[in-house]
Design an enzyme around this catalytic site. Structure first.
Site, short mmCIF file in Angstrom:
data_model
loop_
_atom_site.label_atom_id
_atom_site.label_comp_id
_atom_site.label_asym_id
_atom_site.label_seq_id
_atom_site.Cartn_x
_atom_site.Cartn_y
_atom_site.Cartn_z
N GLU A 267 0.83 -1.21 0.00
CA GLU A 267 0.00 0.00 0.00
C GLU A 267 0.86 1.25 0.00
O GLU A 267 0.56 2.24 -0.67
CB GLU A 267 -0.93 0.02 1.22
N CYS B 231 -12.03 1.66 -14.69
CA CYS B 231 -12.32 3.08 -14.52
C CYS B 231 -10.99 3.84 -14.46
O CYS B 231 -10.64 4.48 -13.47
CB CYS B 231 -13.13 3.30 -13.23
N CYS C 201 -15.95 1.96 -20.02
CA CYS C 201 -17.30 1.92 -19.41
C CYS C 201 -18.17 0.77 -19.92
O CYS C 201 -18.93 0.20 -19.14
CB CYS C 201 -17.99 3.26 -19.60
N CYS D 192 -17.93 -2.07 -17.60
CA CYS D 192 -17.97 -1.74 -16.17
C CYS D 192 -19.25 -2.26 -15.51
O CYS D 192 -20.34 -2.04 -16.03
CB CYS D 192 -17.87 -0.23 -15.99
N CYS E 108 -24.05 5.00 -13.42
CA CYS E 108 -22.91 5.91 -13.26
C CYS E 108 -23.28 7.30 -13.80
O CYS E 108 -23.59 7.46 -14.98
CB CYS E 108 -21.70 5.36 -14.00
S1 SF4 Z 1 -19.18 3.48 -15.95
FE1 SF4 Z 1 -18.53 5.04 -14.45
S2 SF4 Z 1 -17.54 3.89 -12.83
FE2 SF4 Z 1 -17.65 2.54 -14.61
S3 SF4 Z 1 -15.72 2.85 -15.75
FE3 SF4 Z 1 -17.20 4.26 -16.59
S4 SF4 Z 1 -16.87 6.16 -15.44
FE4 SF4 Z 1 -15.95 4.51 -14.26
#
Ligand code: SF4
Length: 356
Positions: A38, A193, A200, A203, A209
């Protein structure tokens, strides 16, 4: 299912298929191994960190090994990673853990954040990933995911923005599979992201989102207000013996490059020439300038010029000048000395053959 649970469930479902499982700190997860990873990852990309992490763990497999290591060895293994306060704080914390906690990591957030260099997010990661606890984390990846998902305006370095993101991080941290969730949200930020060109369509959070809905993903999180960086001009007095050894000075523990070794740094050319004259007997006229270089720090730009002085093998410090021999030492350059060296100084030393 509530929106709170839907967020975590979507992430966990995605994680089971796409999460990362090959990173060296994901195996044999102990508080020590998670902590070191970390700290290294705080300002540095995963691909850069991996070889540093593996070398560090080979040298210091336990917190006890780190606690008893000489500071120069710790800083040497950090050379090239930058932000050396991280290494000094790791070392100090390892000593405290061994001296005050019998070599065991404290198991609560308050005691963890009282250790040097451990902030709330790092403490949360140690608790969740290595101790089975529950605490939110808010590293750079998590900030980006939450700021986009909720279209949180403003730079996360501002208190009000940070408070908002912490509240969201707390809200979404589940009570089950906390370690997997923590890894999942970090992985999503790192692999999907991403800072530029988030993917996206793959995602798990795309349905709700806010940034995607307005096609404004890269506007979040807000950027730090930019101020022009001031320049600082410095001269490095580089004394070189006929054998090729170079005189380096250990810098004070605090400040830029604290605890690292570098040629003495002076505020003007004349002082650098005088330093070489007084300390290794090279006349000011025999000193000569090398190729200037620059290095950008967080708060300023360093414009540096080496001033070289060649001296005979037996030439050493002037007897009139008292040096702490621990802080000023001749080093051969092949191999590179096993002490902490700032990356620009490593580059300078490598070019000595061309410049000097
Ligand atoms: S949908 Fe939103 S959270 Fe997902 S990768 Fe795209 S910007 Fe990021």
């Amino acid at each position: 299912m509530t929106a709170q649970h839907a967020f975590a469930d979507a992430l966990l479902h995605w994680f089971d298929q796409h999460g990362r499982s090959h990173l060296p700190w994901q195996h044999n997860r102990t508080p020590y191994r998670v902590w070191v990873s970390e700290i290294m990852l705080q300002q540095t990309q995963v691909t850069t960190v991996i070889p540093f992490y593996e070398r560090f763990m080979a040298a210091f497999p336990t917190v006890h090994d780190l606690a008893i290591a000489p500071e120069d060895t710790v800083l040497h293994l950090w050379t090239g990673l930058g932000y050396y306060a991280r290494a000094r704080n790791l070392h100090r914390s390892a000593k405290t853990i061994c001296a005050d906690h019998d070599g065991r990591f404290p198991e609560n957030l308050d005691d963890l954040v009282s250790l040097p260099g451990i902030g709330r997010s790092t403490a949360g990661a140690i608790l969740c990933l290595a101790m089975g606890g529950r605490a939110p984390i808010l590293d750079g990846n998590v900030k980006r995911v939450l700021a986009r998902y909720y279209a949180v305006e403003g730079w996360p370095g501002q208190r009000t923005v940070s408070d908002q993101l912490w509240a969201l991080a707390e809200h979404h941290t589940p009570h089950q599979r906390v370690a997997d969730y923590t890894q999942a949200v970090m992985d999503l930020g790192a692999t999907c992201c991403k800072r530029t060109q988030p993917t996206c369509p793959t995602c798990p959070l795309q349905a709700n989102c806010s940034a995607l809905a307005t096609q404004n993903q890269t506007a979040f999180p807000g950027r730090k207000p930019q101020k022009p960086k001031p320049s600082r001009q410095r001269w490095f007095a580089v004394a070189i013996r006929s054998s090729g050894e170079v005189l380096l000075q250990k810098r004070a523990a605090n400040g830029i490059w604290g605890g690292l070794w570098a040629p003495p740094e002076l505020s003007d050319e004349r002082s650098a020439r005088e330093w070489l004259h007084h300390n290794v007997g090279v006349s000011a006229a025999e000193c000569y300038l090398g190729t200037p270089f620059h290095h950008v720090f967080t708060h300023f730009k360093l414009e540096a010029t080496p001033v070289y002085g060649r001296c005979a093998e037996n030439q050493t410090h002037s007897p009139s000048v008292k040096f702490d021999d621990n802080d000023l030492r001749w080093f051969g350059l092949d191999p590179v000395p096993s002490v902490g060296l700032p990356a620009p100084i490593v580059r300078l030393l490598k070019t000595l053959g061309n410049d000097a």
